[in-house]
Enzyme design. Structure first.
Site, mmCIF file in Angstrom:
data_model
loop_
_atom_site.group_PDB
_atom_site.id
_atom_site.type_symbol
_atom_site.label_atom_id
_atom_site.label_comp_id
_atom_site.label_asym_id
_atom_site.label_seq_id
_atom_site.Cartn_x
_atom_site.Cartn_y
_atom_site.Cartn_z
ATOM 1 N N LYS A 118 25.294 14.416 -26.642
ATOM 2 C CA LYS A 118 24.853 13.968 -27.970
ATOM 3 C C LYS A 118 23.671 14.769 -28.474
ATOM 4 O O LYS A 118 23.569 15.040 -29.669
ATOM 5 C CB LYS A 118 24.483 12.480 -27.937
ATOM 6 N N LYS A 201 38.023 13.502 -26.576
ATOM 7 C CA LYS A 201 38.067 12.048 -26.678
ATOM 8 C C LYS A 201 38.177 11.606 -28.138
ATOM 9 O O LYS A 201 37.567 12.230 -29.005
ATOM 10 C CB LYS A 201 36.753 11.530 -26.078
ATOM 11 N N LYS A 204 34.208 8.253 -32.948
ATOM 12 C CA LYS A 204 33.836 7.923 -34.324
ATOM 13 C C LYS A 204 33.167 9.098 -35.012
ATOM 14 O O LYS A 204 33.121 9.159 -36.230
ATOM 15 C CB LYS A 204 32.895 6.720 -34.426
#
Ligand code: TYM
Length: 342
Positions: A118, A201, A204
Site C-alpha cells: 500500500k 487480487k 476496491k
C-alpha cells in the site's frame, strides 16, 4: 495457551472505503453469515479507523460506512443475532491499539507485506497510521477476546501478528489473558482474483471497474462484466489439476463454487469439457441470482439511514459491555492506577 480456555467468539471487520465487491462478499461477508448461523456470539465491524490510514473524503466515508452496514444486513447478518458496530463508536479499539503499539516490535511491523504494497515506493510519505494498522487490527480482535476470525487470505499475515502480540503480552506480564486467535481462511473463494487479470487480487482500489463485481452493480452490469472476463482458449477441465497454470479459469470456477456452495471438484464434474462461451452464461445467471437480491436490499436499506445509524449505535452499546471490562483488566494487569469512585 490453548484457545479452548476461552468461550468461542467470532470477530471480523471490513473497511468502509467504498466499492464493496464480490471478493469481500465471498471471502468475508458470506462466511460471516455462516458463523452467525452456527449460533456463536459474533461481532462484525465497519473499521472506519482503519479506512482513514489513507485519505478519505468525510462525506464519502459516512456514505460508505452506512452502505457497508446495509451490505452486512442485506447479505444476511441479523443485527439482533450479531453485534454490528462502527469501530470509532467503540473507543476501546483505539485504546487497546495504543497498548499493542507498545507490545509489537518494529521488526514485526516492517515485515508486513500489505504495508509495503500500500505504501509503495513512497513509504516515507505514508501515514504513521498505515504502518501501525496491524496493531489496531489486533486490538479489534483481542478487545473482544475473540477466538475465531473469518477473513480472506490477504489478511493471514495480520492474523499471525495478532497471535504474536497476544503471546508476547501474556508472556511479558505472566498471564493467560489474551486468546491466541484462530484465523479462519476457508472455502473456495479465499482469494478472488481480478476479472481482467487472474494474477491480481480483486480489489476496491483497482482503477478498472470491469476488474470487479461491486455489490452495487445491477444485473445487467454483473452479466456484462462476466461476459467480458478474461479467459483462455481451452475448454474447462474435469478435475482440479487441470486448472494448473490457468489462473483466469481457476478464478471463475472458484467463484462459481463459492456462490453455489459447492467444492471445485463438484463444479468441474458438471462443467468439465465445456467452453467458456457455455460456462460464462451459467456463471452470469448464478451471479445475478445470488447478488441481485443483495444489491436491491442494500439500496432499500440506504433509504432508511436513520435505521442504520440506530443499528450501529445499539451495536456499539452491546459491544462496550464486552470491551470495557477487557480494557479495564488489561490496564490493571499493566499497573495503571484505576479511577476510584467518589
Ligand atoms: P478489507 O476491508 O480489505 O477486506 C474485508 C474482507 O474481505 C476479504 N477480501 C477478499 N477475500 C477474497 N478475495 C478477495 N479478492 C478479497 N479482497 C478482500 C479480506 O480478506 C477481508 O476479510 N484489515 C482488514 C479489516 C480488518 C479486520 C480487523 C479483519 C480490520 N480489523 C479484524 C478481521 C479482524 C481489511 O483491510 O479488510
Amino acid at each position: 495457551m490453548s484457545e479452548t480456555s476461552f468461550t468461542p467468539r467470532v470477530f471480523s471487520g471490513i473497511q468502509p472505503s467504498g466499492n464493496l465487491h464480490l471478493g469481500n462478499y465471498l471471502g468475508a461477508l458470506k462466511r460471516f453469515v455462516d458463523w452467525q448461523d452456527r449460533d456463536v456470539e459474533s461481532i462484525f465491524c465497519m473499521v472506519d479507523l482503519h479506512a482513514i490510514t489513507v485519505w478519505q473524503d468525510p462525506v464519502d466515508l459516512k456514505k460508505s460506512t452506512r452502505e457497508l452496514c446495509a451490505g452486512f444486513i442485506a447479505s444476511g447478518l441479523d443485527p439482533e443475532k450479531s453485534i454490528l458496530i462502527n469501530q470509532s463508536q467503540v473507543p476501546e479499539h483505539a485504546q487497546l491499539a495504543w497498548v499493542f503499539n507498545c507490545v509489537a516490535r518494529m521488526g514485526w511491523m516492517q515485515r508486513m507485506t500489505q504495508f509495503k504494497d500500500k505504501a509503495g515506493k513512497n513509504a516515507q510519505n505514508a501515514s504513521l497510521g498505515l504502518f501501525a494498522y496491524p496493531a489496531l487490527m489486533a486490538a479489534d480482535i483481542l478487545t473482544y477476546h475473540a477466538t475465531h476470525v473469518p477473513v480472506g487470505e490477504d489478511q493471514k499475515q495480520h492474523l499471525e501478528l495478532t497471535r504474536d502480540i497476544a503471546t508476547k503480552f501474556n508472556h511479558d506480564y505472566g498471564v493467560e489473558f489474551f486468546p491466541v486467535t484462530e484465523p479462519v481462511i476457508e472455502g473456495a473463494a479465499t482469494r478472488v482474483m481480478s476479472l481482467r487479470d487472474g494474477s491480481k487480487k480483486m480489489s476496491k482500489s483497482d482503477p478498472s471497474d470491469a476488474s470487479r463485481i461491486n455489490l452495487t452493480d445491477d444485473a445487467d452490469t454483473i452479466a456484462k462484466k462476466i461476459r467480458k472476463a478474461k479467459t483462455d482458449p481451452e475448454a474447462l477441465p474435469s478435475e482440479a489439476e487441470g486448472l494448473e497454470g490457468r489462473p483466469e479459469a481457476r478464478n471463475l470456477i472458484n467463484i462459481y463454487a463459492a456462490m453455489n456452495n459447492q467444492s471445485v471438484d463438484e463444479v468441474l464434474a458438471d462443467v468439465g469439457g465445456k467452453q467458456f462461451s457455455e460456462f460464462k452464461p451459467m456463471l452470469a445467471e448464478l451471479a445475478v441470482a445470488k447478488m441481485s437480491p443483495i444489491t436491491t436490499e442494500m439500496a432499500r436499506l440506504m433509504e432508511h439511514q436513520d435505521e442504520i445509524d440506530k443499528i450501529l449505535s445499539r451495536g456499539s452499546e452491546r459491544a462496550r459491555a464486552i470491551t470495557a471490562p477487557i480494557l479495564r483488566k488489561t490496564y490493571e494487569i499493566m499497573g495503571m492506577v484505576p479511577p476510584v469512585e467518589m
